[in-house]
Design a protein around this motif. Structure first.
Motif, PDB file in Angstrom:
ATOM      1  N   SER A  80      66.065  12.702  -2.387  1.00  0.00           N
ATOM      2  CA  SER A  80      65.659  11.727  -1.377  1.00  0.00           C
ATOM      3  C   SER A  80      66.364  10.395  -1.616  1.00  0.00           C
ATOM      4  N   ALA A  81      66.499   9.622  -0.543  1.00  0.00           N
ATOM      5  CA  ALA A  81      67.151   8.314  -0.626  1.00  0.00           C
ATOM      6  C   ALA A  81      66.427   7.444  -1.644  1.00  0.00           C
ATOM      7  N   GLY A  82      67.197   6.756  -2.460  1.00  0.00           N
ATOM      8  CA  GLY A  82      66.640   5.890  -3.487  1.00  0.00           C
ATOM      9  C   GLY A  82      66.394   6.580  -4.815  1.00  0.00           C
ATOM     10  N   GLN A  83      66.543   7.882  -4.854  1.00  0.00           N
ATOM     11  CA  GLN A  83      66.266   8.640  -6.077  1.00  0.00           C
ATOM     12  C   GLN A  83      67.373   8.420  -7.106  1.00  0.00           C
ATOM     13  N   VAL A 111      70.951   8.405  -5.310  1.00  0.00           N
ATOM     14  CA  VAL A 111      71.068   8.864  -3.930  1.00  0.00           C
ATOM     15  C   VAL A 111      70.913   7.635  -3.036  1.00  0.00           C
ATOM     16  N   GLU A 112      71.940   7.323  -2.278  1.00  0.00           N
ATOM     17  CA  GLU A 112      71.905   6.146  -1.409  1.00  0.00           C
ATOM     18  C   GLU A 112      71.286   6.453  -0.054  1.00  0.00           C
ATOM     19  N   SER A 113      71.616   7.624   0.506  1.00  0.00           N
ATOM     20  CA  SER A 113      71.077   7.984   1.819  1.00  0.00           C
ATOM     21  C   SER A 113      71.077   9.496   1.975  1.00  0.00           C
ATOM     22  N   PRO A 118      66.945  20.610   2.745  1.00  0.00           N
ATOM     23  CA  PRO A 118      66.330  19.751   3.756  1.00  0.00           C
ATOM     24  C   PRO A 118      64.845  19.581   3.491  1.00  0.00           C
ATOM     25  N   THR A 119      64.349  18.384   3.765  1.00  0.00           N
ATOM     26  CA  THR A 119      62.917  18.136   3.597  1.00  0.00           C
ATOM     27  C   THR A 119      62.171  18.731   4.782  1.00  0.00           C
TER      28      THR A 119
END
Length: 136
Positions: free
Chosen positions: A9-12, A102-104, A134-135
């Motif tokens: 996920s983004a930010g991870q 992970v940025e995006s 995919p989430t």
């Protein structure tokens, strides 16, 4: 057999790995494997005359370590792109800290940023796109 992609996920943060301290033998072995026999990588006197503190590693060595770490995390079969920027030399005796984030995320693709650093000095920075689960 293909391993399933990971859910990211983004930010991870992708974690860290420390490699080193780098030895002259590490550099010479990499030179032999890659055929890069520039004297900056094996001849201390030549490196000093060139204004360096001594023998330095070739940038592809750090870039390869960073890529290997990333593919250990996300599995090599899910790496889609990898681009590097060489920022500063790596000298004998220095240890690399590899990090990533992970940025995006768009669909099943994650955009990541990666760094190989010595203390606060970036040696190599990179971006990579990886396939993810995919989430739902």
């Amino acid at each position: 057999m293909t391993r399933p992609p990971l859910p990211l996920s983004a930010g991870q943060n992708l974690g860290t790995r420390t490699i080193g301290p780098i030895t002259r033998t590490d550099i010479i072995r990499f030179a032999g494997a890659g055929g890069d026999f520039n004297p900056l990588h094996h001849d201390p006197e030549y490196a000093l005359r060139a204004g360096l503190p001594g023998v330095i590693s070739m940038g592809q060595m750090q870039a390869g370590m960073l890529a290997a770490w990333l593919t250990d995390v996300v599995h090599v079969e899910h790496l889609l792109t990898y681009a590097v920027r060489f920022a500063s030399p790596l000298a004998v005796g220095e240890a690399l800290e590899l990090t990533g984030r992970v940025e995006s995320v768009l669909g099943d693709i994650a955009e990541t940023t990666l760094t190989a650093s010595v203390a606060d000095r970036v040696v190599v920075s990179a971006t990579a796109r990886v396939r993810i689960s995919p989430t739902t």
